[in-house]
Design a protein around this motif. Structure first.
Motif, PDB file in Angstrom:
ATOM      1  N   PHE A   1       7.298 -12.278  -7.629  1.00  0.00           N
ATOM      2  CA  PHE A   1       7.175 -10.916  -8.148  1.00  0.00           C
ATOM      3  C   PHE A   1       8.105 -10.755  -9.355  1.00  0.00           C
ATOM      4  CE2 PHE A   1       5.683  -6.703  -6.433  1.00  0.00           C
ATOM      5  CZ  PHE A   1       6.164  -5.910  -7.467  1.00  0.00           C
ATOM      6  N   ALA A   2       9.383 -11.145  -9.189  1.00  0.00           N
ATOM      7  CA  ALA A   2      10.356 -11.013 -10.268  1.00  0.00           C
ATOM      8  C   ALA A   2       9.956 -11.846 -11.482  1.00  0.00           C
ATOM      9  CB  ALA A   2      11.743 -11.425  -9.770  1.00  0.00           C
ATOM     10  N   TYR A   3       9.470 -13.048 -11.238  1.00  0.00           N
ATOM     11  CA  TYR A   3       9.036 -13.931 -12.336  1.00  0.00           C
ATOM     12  C   TYR A   3       7.921 -13.271 -13.132  1.00  0.00           C
ATOM     13  CZ  TYR A   3       7.087 -18.034 -14.710  1.00  0.00           C
ATOM     14  OH  TYR A   3       6.615 -18.923 -15.651  1.00  0.00           O
ATOM     15  N   ALA A   4       6.954 -12.688 -12.443  1.00  0.00           N
ATOM     16  CA  ALA A   4       5.835 -12.045 -13.120  1.00  0.00           C
ATOM     17  C   ALA A   4       6.294 -10.843 -13.933  1.00  0.00           C
ATOM     18  CB  ALA A   4       4.781 -11.622 -12.101  1.00  0.00           C
TER      19      ALA A   4
ATOM     20  N   GLU B   1       0.904  -7.259  -9.830  1.00  0.00           N
ATOM     21  CA  GLU B   1      -0.165  -6.591 -10.575  1.00  0.00           C
ATOM     22  C   GLU B   1      -0.058  -5.070 -10.473  1.00  0.00           C
ATOM     23  OE1 GLU B   1      -3.298  -7.746 -12.121  1.00  0.00           O
ATOM     24  OE2 GLU B   1      -2.301  -9.678 -12.352  1.00  0.00           O
ATOM     25  N   LEU B   2       0.607  -4.591  -9.439  1.00  0.00           N
ATOM     26  CA  LEU B   2       0.831  -3.156  -9.293  1.00  0.00           C
ATOM     27  C   LEU B   2       1.526  -2.593 -10.525  1.00  0.00           C
ATOM     28  CD1 LEU B   2       0.759  -0.657  -7.394  1.00  0.00           C
ATOM     29  CD2 LEU B   2       2.929  -1.462  -6.443  1.00  0.00           C
ATOM     30  N   PHE B   3       2.371  -3.417 -11.168  1.00  0.00           N
ATOM     31  CA  PHE B   3       3.128  -2.958 -12.330  1.00  0.00           C
ATOM     32  C   PHE B   3       2.712  -3.612 -13.645  1.00  0.00           C
ATOM     33  CE2 PHE B   3       5.966  -2.312  -8.690  1.00  0.00           C
ATOM     34  CZ  PHE B   3       6.242  -0.965  -8.846  1.00  0.00           C
ATOM     35  N   VAL B   4       2.027  -4.756 -13.597  1.00  0.00           N
ATOM     36  CA  VAL B   4       1.722  -5.468 -14.846  1.00  0.00           C
ATOM     37  C   VAL B   4       0.235  -5.739 -15.035  1.00  0.00           C
ATOM     38  CG1 VAL B   4       3.986  -6.562 -14.862  1.00  0.00           C
ATOM     39  CG2 VAL B   4       2.076  -7.761 -13.803  1.00  0.00           C
ATOM     40  N   GLY B   5      -0.613  -5.331 -14.125  1.00  0.00           N
ATOM     41  CA  GLY B   5      -2.033  -5.635 -14.232  1.00  0.00           C
ATOM     42  C   GLY B   5      -2.732  -4.807 -15.301  1.00  0.00           C
TER      43      GLY B   5
ATOM     44  N   ASN C   1      -7.405   0.770  -6.330  1.00  0.00           N
ATOM     45  CA  ASN C   1      -6.717  -0.077  -7.291  1.00  0.00           C
ATOM     46  C   ASN C   1      -5.730   0.778  -8.067  1.00  0.00           C
ATOM     47  OD1 ASN C   1      -6.328  -2.619  -8.596  1.00  0.00           O
ATOM     48  ND2 ASN C   1      -7.388  -1.810 -10.381  1.00  0.00           N
ATOM     49  N   VAL C   2      -4.441   0.568  -7.846  1.00  0.00           N
ATOM     50  CA  VAL C   2      -3.402   1.372  -8.487  1.00  0.00           C
ATOM     51  C   VAL C   2      -2.654   0.518  -9.500  1.00  0.00           C
ATOM     52  CG1 VAL C   2      -1.264   2.669  -8.136  1.00  0.00           C
ATOM     53  CG2 VAL C   2      -3.128   2.856  -6.474  1.00  0.00           C
ATOM     54  N   ARG C   3      -2.452   1.044 -10.693  1.00  0.00           N
ATOM     55  CA  ARG C   3      -1.675   0.384 -11.728  1.00  0.00           C
ATOM     56  C   ARG C   3      -0.678   1.388 -12.312  1.00  0.00           C
ATOM     57  NH1 ARG C   3      -3.333  -3.229  -9.390  1.00  0.00           N
ATOM     58  NH2 ARG C   3      -4.698  -4.936 -10.066  1.00  0.00           N
ATOM     59  N   TRP C   4       0.607   1.035 -12.291  1.00  0.00           N
ATOM     60  CA  TRP C   4       1.662   1.888 -12.841  1.00  0.00           C
ATOM     61  C   TRP C   4       1.820   1.555 -14.324  1.00  0.00           C
ATOM     62  CZ3 TRP C   4       4.357   6.062 -11.575  1.00  0.00           C
ATOM     63  CH2 TRP C   4       5.526   6.358 -12.280  1.00  0.00           C
TER      64      TRP C   4
ATOM     65  N   ASP D   1       0.832  -1.207   0.000  1.00  0.00           N
ATOM     66  CA  ASP D   1       0.000   0.000   0.000  1.00  0.00           C
ATOM     67  C   ASP D   1       0.863   1.252   0.000  1.00  0.00           C
ATOM     68  OD1 ASP D   1      -2.322  -1.449  -0.042  1.00  0.00           O
ATOM     69  OD2 ASP D   1      -2.620  -1.391   2.129  1.00  0.00           O
ATOM     70  N   ILE D   2       1.979   1.217   0.733  1.00  0.00           N
ATOM     71  CA  ILE D   2       2.902   2.355   0.724  1.00  0.00           C
ATOM     72  C   ILE D   2       3.415   2.582  -0.695  1.00  0.00           C
ATOM     73  CG2 ILE D   2       5.179   3.151   1.481  1.00  0.00           C
ATOM     74  CD1 ILE D   2       4.598   1.683   4.155  1.00  0.00           C
ATOM     75  N   ALA D   3       3.820   1.495  -1.352  1.00  0.00           N
ATOM     76  CA  ALA D   3       4.309   1.601  -2.726  1.00  0.00           C
ATOM     77  C   ALA D   3       3.228   2.166  -3.643  1.00  0.00           C
ATOM     78  CB  ALA D   3       4.769   0.233  -3.221  1.00  0.00           C
ATOM     79  N   ALA D   4       1.995   1.677  -3.500  1.00  0.00           N
ATOM     80  CA  ALA D   4       0.902   2.140  -4.355  1.00  0.00           C
ATOM     81  C   ALA D   4       0.622   3.625  -4.142  1.00  0.00           C
ATOM     82  CB  ALA D   4      -0.350   1.315  -4.081  1.00  0.00           C
ATOM     83  N   ARG D   5       0.627   4.057  -2.891  1.00  0.00           N
ATOM     84  CA  ARG D   5       0.368   5.477  -2.613  1.00  0.00           C
ATOM     85  C   ARG D   5       1.463   6.360  -3.204  1.00  0.00           C
ATOM     86  NH1 ARG D   5      -1.254   3.406   2.513  1.00  0.00           N
ATOM     87  NH2 ARG D   5       0.737   3.973   3.449  1.00  0.00           N
ATOM     88  N   GLU D   6       2.714   5.936  -3.068  1.00  0.00           N
ATOM     89  CA  GLU D   6       3.812   6.737  -3.617  1.00  0.00           C
ATOM     90  C   GLU D   6       3.722   6.824  -5.134  1.00  0.00           C
ATOM     91  OE1 GLU D   6       5.831   8.588  -2.122  1.00  0.00           O
ATOM     92  OE2 GLU D   6       5.934   7.890  -0.052  1.00  0.00           O
ATOM     93  N   LEU D   7       3.303   5.728  -5.773  1.00  0.00           N
ATOM     94  CA  LEU D   7       3.181   5.723  -7.221  1.00  0.00           C
ATOM     95  C   LEU D   7       1.992   6.537  -7.709  1.00  0.00           C
ATOM     96  CD1 LEU D   7       3.912   1.933  -7.766  1.00  0.00           C
ATOM     97  CD2 LEU D   7       5.348   3.802  -8.605  1.00  0.00           C
ATOM     98  N   ALA D   8       0.902   6.480  -6.972  1.00  0.00           N
ATOM     99  CA  ALA D   8      -0.337   7.122  -7.441  1.00  0.00           C
ATOM    100  C   ALA D   8      -0.429   8.595  -7.074  1.00  0.00           C
ATOM    101  CB  ALA D   8      -1.545   6.367  -6.881  1.00  0.00           C
ATOM    102  N   THR D   9      -0.074   8.930  -5.835  1.00  0.00           N
ATOM    103  CA  THR D   9      -0.287  10.306  -5.374  1.00  0.00           C
ATOM    104  C   THR D   9       0.922  10.898  -4.668  1.00  0.00           C
ATOM    105  OG1 THR D   9      -1.217   9.534  -3.266  1.00  0.00           O
ATOM    106  CG2 THR D   9      -2.766   9.883  -5.080  1.00  0.00           C
TER     107      THR D   9
END
Length: 416
Positions: free
Chosen positions: A328-331, A284-288, A306-309, A250-258
């Motif tokens: 994560f790395a595999y995905a 999914e944060l990066f590939v969804g 729902n955050v997507r970079w 969630d910390i990562a998603a918040r930093e990426l989104a806002t």
């Protein structure tokens, strides 16, 4: 647009609690309560029955060899015997941890539900795992302790301690991960270090803090965020120390989104962590493909749902990328995102923690982990697209893997 995460990844995440399988293998006993408890737990719960014949042979070797293990065996003899019989299983998520290591406290927090009935006894009065420390972890190289990790924003970080420093003493005494800081919370300690081979040691002062492992990881994730400008492009950086902390993603998603990364042209995500864990769909944060989604209350306050970079990503991996971080790395790699560094740990099984009679902890692989059509990362790992080695001793804080990842991102952005 990125491809979807392979659906089979749902089978591969690190389980924190898996029911016992009950293989019921009958093995001889030594009479020593700790050794015998390890034997019983492995026989009843280890995920691969085909490995138990070799395990049984290792147990018998300890009981029938030149120095037979028995109820009166010394602590070093028992420790070495347990290490050998567990090594015979040749599996990740299978080791014993004692209370003189930082790993013990971090795993106690990660596996807190599995050992919930003992938490208040182990960590009075509130039952929350914690230890006194400065936020650095070491690794032995050539018989010497070198700093392998400095948690972002920790007292060690603020004291200028760098990855690769050789740790000599703490307040004049030999360095010990836990004992050097025990009962010193709120005080400052003098840490003597050597930064370069053959150089004169130097001393720095660090404040000892009471560290709770998962909150410490969350703060480190948040404090790792940075943005560098290069050739008019803004390149963000984020380190995911673990996926086991409740709020890490969630910390990562918040930093990426806002937050600080929202205007970055690309992001380098560092998967060189300490532990895995986390949901199987974390990448999914990066590939969804699902859309960004937020809820807006009557008062106008946004809540991220729902955050997507969607912009470029480069990831850093090494042997510290294990378990859920390997997934994560595999995905990421499956979706064409470049990986920089060295091969991941090859440690993707499902583990569970058990307390032993001396309150040491046994982590045991209790379930296999399979991706897609029979793909297993256990023992294999994920290979980088851009291999970059890293030599720990006397690195002086230099990070060739991060530098290479930044260069890869600059190359991607320059291509448009």
């Amino acid at each position: 647009m990125h491809a979807k995460m392979p659906g089979g990844l749902l089978a591969g995440f690190l389980l924190l609690l898996v029911p016992a399988q009950g293989f019921g293998l009958d093995l001889p006993r030594s009479g020593h309560p700790i050794f015998d408890r390890v034997v019983t737990l492995v026989a009843d719960n280890f995920h691969d029955p085909s490995a138990l014949d070799g395990f049984g042979a290792a147990v018998r070797q300890e009981l029938d060899g030149g120095d037979p293990l028995n109820a009166k065996s010394t602590e070093p003899r028992v420790d070495a015997a347990i290490e050998r019989i567990l090594a015979s299983l040749d599996a990740s998520h299978t080791a014993r941890f004692t209370q003189d290591s930082i790993a013990y406290y971090e795993l106690a927090d990660i596996f807190r539900y599995a050992i919930r009935h003992d938490m208040k006894r182990l960590f009075p009065p509130d039952g929350r795992a914690s230890y006194a420390g400065v936020g650095m972890v070491t690794r032995m190289e050539n018989g010497l302790p070198f700093v392998s990790d400095v948690y972002d924003g920790s007292p060690a970080d603020k004291a200028g301690i760098r990855v690769g420093d050789e740790v000599l003493t703490v307040d004049g005494a030999p360095y010990r991960e836990i004992e050097s800081f025990r009962d010193r919370t709120g005080q400052k300690v003098e840490i003597r270090l050597r930064r370069n081979a053959g150089a004169q040691p130097f001393t720095t002062s660090a404040a000892v803090a009471r560290l709770r492992p998962l909150p410490t990881f969350e703060k480190a994730i948040e404090n790792s965020v940075s943005v560098n400008e290069s050739d008019g492009r803004r390149i963000g950086y984020l380190r995911l120390w673990t996926l086991s902390s409740p709020d890490g993603l969630d910390i990562a998603a918040r930093e990426l989104a806002t937050g600080r990364l929202k205007d970055a042209d690309g992001v380098v995500v560092d998967l060189r962590g300490r532990w895995g864990g986390g949901p199987p769909d974390a990448a999914e944060l990066f590939v969804g493909d699902t859309p960004n989604f937020r809820l807006i209350s009557r008062g106008g306050k946004d809540m991220l749902a729902n955050v997507r970079w969607r912009r470029p990503v480069v990831a850093i991996i090494d042997e510290g990328s294990r378990s859920g971080l390997e997934l994560f790395a595999y995905a990421l790699k499956a979706n064409g995102i470049p990986l920089v560094g060295t091969r991941t740990a090859g440690a993707l099984l499902a583990g569970r923690a058990y307390l032993l009679p001396d309150d040491s902890m046994l982590e045991l692989a209790v379930s296999d982990a399979v991706i897609d059509d029979g793909v297993r990362l256990e023992g294999r790992g994920v290979e980088p697209d851009v291999p970059v080695p890293f030599a720990l001793p006397y690195a002086g804080g230099r990070d060739p893997q991060r530098e290479a990842a930044m260069e890869e991102m600059r190359r991607i952005l320059a291509k448009g």
